[in-house]
Design a protein around this motif. Structure first.
Motif, PDB file in Angstrom:
ATOM      1  N   VAL A  62      -0.120 -15.827  -7.089  1.00 17.02           N
ATOM      2  CA  VAL A  62       0.822 -16.070  -5.993  1.00 17.02           C
ATOM      3  C   VAL A  62       2.158 -15.396  -6.282  1.00 17.02           C
ATOM      4  O   VAL A  62       2.784 -14.800  -5.396  1.00 17.02           O
ATOM      5  CB  VAL A  62       1.002 -17.581  -5.756  1.00 17.02           C
ATOM      6  CG1 VAL A  62       2.095 -17.833  -4.717  1.00 17.02           C
ATOM      7  CG2 VAL A  62      -0.311 -18.206  -5.298  1.00 17.02           C
ATOM      8  N   ALA A  63       2.605 -15.458  -7.528  1.00 15.59           N
ATOM      9  CA  ALA A  63       3.876 -14.837  -7.905  1.00 15.59           C
ATOM     10  C   ALA A  63       3.839 -13.320  -7.723  1.00 15.59           C
ATOM     11  O   ALA A  63       4.872 -12.696  -7.459  1.00 15.59           O
ATOM     12  CB  ALA A  63       4.219 -15.174  -9.357  1.00 15.59           C
ATOM     13  N   LEU A  64       2.653 -12.742  -7.841  1.00 13.96           N
ATOM     14  CA  LEU A  64       2.508 -11.288  -7.697  1.00 13.96           C
ATOM     15  C   LEU A  64       2.089 -10.879  -6.287  1.00 13.96           C
ATOM     16  O   LEU A  64       1.957  -9.688  -5.997  1.00 13.96           O
ATOM     17  CB  LEU A  64       1.456 -10.775  -8.693  1.00 13.96           C
ATOM     18  CG  LEU A  64       1.820 -10.860 -10.177  1.00 13.96           C
ATOM     19  CD1 LEU A  64       0.615 -10.493 -11.027  1.00 13.96           C
ATOM     20  CD2 LEU A  64       2.998  -9.948 -10.493  1.00 13.96           C
ATOM     21  N   GLY A  65       1.888 -11.853  -5.415  1.00 19.08           N
ATOM     22  CA  GLY A  65       1.361 -11.565  -4.084  1.00 19.08           C
ATOM     23  C   GLY A  65       2.372 -10.922  -3.156  1.00 19.08           C
ATOM     24  O   GLY A  65       3.581 -10.914  -3.397  1.00 19.08           O
ATOM     25  N   ASP A  66       1.845 -10.368  -2.065  1.00 22.82           N
ATOM     26  CA  ASP A  66       2.673  -9.738  -1.034  1.00 22.82           C
ATOM     27  C   ASP A  66       2.046 -10.007   0.326  1.00 22.82           C
ATOM     28  O   ASP A  66       0.820  -9.957   0.475  1.00 22.82           O
ATOM     29  CB  ASP A  66       2.780  -8.228  -1.273  1.00 22.82           C
ATOM     30  CG  ASP A  66       3.883  -7.590  -0.454  1.00 22.82           C
ATOM     31  OD1 ASP A  66       3.688  -7.410   0.770  1.00 22.82           O
ATOM     32  OD2 ASP A  66       4.942  -7.269  -1.034  1.00 22.82           O
ATOM     33  N   GLU A  67       2.870 -10.284   1.323  1.00 25.47           N
ATOM     34  CA  GLU A  67       2.356 -10.628   2.650  1.00 25.47           C
ATOM     35  C   GLU A  67       2.062  -9.420   3.525  1.00 25.47           C
ATOM     36  O   GLU A  67       1.577  -9.572   4.652  1.00 25.47           O
ATOM     37  CB  GLU A  67       3.349 -11.535   3.384  1.00 25.47           C
ATOM     38  CG  GLU A  67       3.505 -12.897   2.739  1.00 25.47           C
ATOM     39  CD  GLU A  67       4.360 -13.853   3.548  1.00 25.47           C
ATOM     40  OE1 GLU A  67       4.461 -15.022   3.138  1.00 25.47           O
ATOM     41  OE2 GLU A  67       4.919 -13.433   4.588  1.00 25.47           O
ATOM     42  N   ASN A  68       2.321  -8.208   3.022  1.00 24.91           N
ATOM     43  CA  ASN A  68       2.174  -7.045   3.891  1.00 24.91           C
ATOM     44  C   ASN A  68       1.331  -5.932   3.266  1.00 24.91           C
ATOM     45  O   ASN A  68       1.478  -4.772   3.619  1.00 24.91           O
ATOM     46  CB  ASN A  68       3.548  -6.486   4.281  1.00 24.91           C
ATOM     47  CG  ASN A  68       3.509  -5.722   5.592  1.00 24.91           C
ATOM     48  OD1 ASN A  68       2.787  -6.100   6.524  1.00 24.91           O
ATOM     49  ND2 ASN A  68       4.265  -4.644   5.688  1.00 24.91           N
ATOM     50  N   SER A  69       0.449  -6.290   2.344  1.00 29.44           N
ATOM     51  CA  SER A  69      -0.535  -5.325   1.861  1.00 29.44           C
ATOM     52  C   SER A  69      -1.655  -5.255   2.886  1.00 29.44           C
ATOM     53  O   SER A  69      -2.113  -6.288   3.373  1.00 29.44           O
ATOM     54  CB  SER A  69      -1.088  -5.766   0.503  1.00 29.44           C
ATOM     55  OG  SER A  69      -2.077  -4.877   0.046  1.00 29.44           O
TER      56      SER A  69
END
Length: 335
Positions: free
Chosen positions: A178-185
């Protein structure tokens, strides 16, 4: 198509003799579907597995996310060569069967949803399950990113959910993902490229799919990745990008980025054969040639003009009208 049990009359299901024939396929013990039914279709596999559920139980993980519209949750391995089992959360011991994975973790009533005829776990529970039991951190981040891609969860919602979990198996991996996640990949490969980009920890985390404009407000393009400080653009090209009209479009787009002073680097599908050493070498060259804004900051910007409609976050996309969603996110359905 939902599986059916043997029916001696042959009305609601096959007779025992028919069930043993070539026209019927056994999905699990005592259940059958016509052999013409696609056994590899992810939704069909989910329906077949769900027939084993009792009250209070549910489909979870990739199957639940795919059932509620997750574009990238197809139930296959990263390269698509292996079918993953359909995960079920049950409150009882269920004998292992091919194509099905059983979890007996506690499932609260408020974490179950009835969607299009099936009981599935909530989006947050399903993503958390995928991340917790992922084979690698990369796979866990892909699950987080692709759930956000389909607007099923926001990173804030997911962060709050995993923080509240009482140390179940794999929760540390989920929190790291979650800490490494991105909402726009926009694809698993873009997520992979972002993680490889920052693998050594020496470069800042690039922005995902942020539109770039020239100084007159014209939209030049939306690169897969962008380091706005260095002025380095990164794009992933699959084999489909190497020939024909798509290749012509890609070359023209790269030229436009370079004309604004942006340095361009491409990751290829073949880069994985040398553990991305070739890509990292090209990335190093791009950074060495980058202008770091000295000459390019007057030629390009990521600050959108006033008329631009933002779609870079889950919240922004959720608040689009049906018309704007259809128009602005059409490219996602065709991805």
């Amino acid at each position: 198509m939902a599986p059916v049990r043997v029916d001696p009359s042959g009305g609601r299901g096959p007779t025992r003799k028919q069930a043993r024939g070539r026209r019927w396929r056994t999905t699990s013990w005592g259940l059958h579907v016509p052999s013409s039914t696609d056994a590899d279709d992810p939704e069909q596999r989910t329906v077949e597995a769900a027939e084993l559920l009792y009250a209070g139980e549910a489909v979870t993980g990739w199957a639940a996310l795919g059932w509620e519209g997750g574009r990238w949750f197809t139930g296959t391995s990263g390269d698509g060569s292996v079918l993953r089992p359909v995960p079920l959360v049950t409150a009882r011991h269920v004998l292992q069967q091919p194509g099905i994975a059983i979890s007996q973790e506690f499932l609260a009533a408020d974490e179950r949803r009835f969607v299009d005829g099936l009981v599935i776990t909530s989006s947050l529970r399903s993503v958390c399950f995928e991340a917790r039991f992922a084979d690698t951190l990369t796979a866990a981040v892909v699950a987080v990113d692709m759930a956000a891609y389909s607007d099923l969860v926001t990173l804030d919602e997911l962060a709050a959910y995993v923080a509240a979990q009482m140390a179940p198996t794999g929760i540390g991996l989920a929190r790291e993902a979650v800490a490494l996640g991105d909402e726009n990949s926009w694809s698993p490969r873009e997520t992979l490229m972002r993680l490889v980009w920052t693998r050594q920890g020496e470069r800042p985390r690039p922005l995902c799919n942020v539109p770039v404009f020239d100084r007159w407000g014209r939209h030049v393009g939306t690169p897969d990745l962008l380091d706005p400080v260095a002025g380095v653009v990164g794009e992933y090209d699959s084999d489909l990008h190497l020939v024909g009209a798509q290749r012509t479009k890609d070359v023209r787009r790269e030229g436009e980025f370079r004309s604004l002073g942006l340095e361009h680097v491409t990751m290829l599908g073949s880069d994985q054969t040398d553990y991305y050493t070739s890509f990292l070498s090209r990335l190093e060259t791009a950074y060495a040639n980058a202008r770091y804004g000295a000459e390019g900051d007057s030629l390009w910007t990521i600050d959108p003009p006033r008329w631009w409609v933002d779609t870079t976050t889950v919240d922004a996309r959720r608040h689009l009208s049906p018309h704007l969603r259809d128009r602005l996110l059409r490219h996602r359905r065709a991805a």
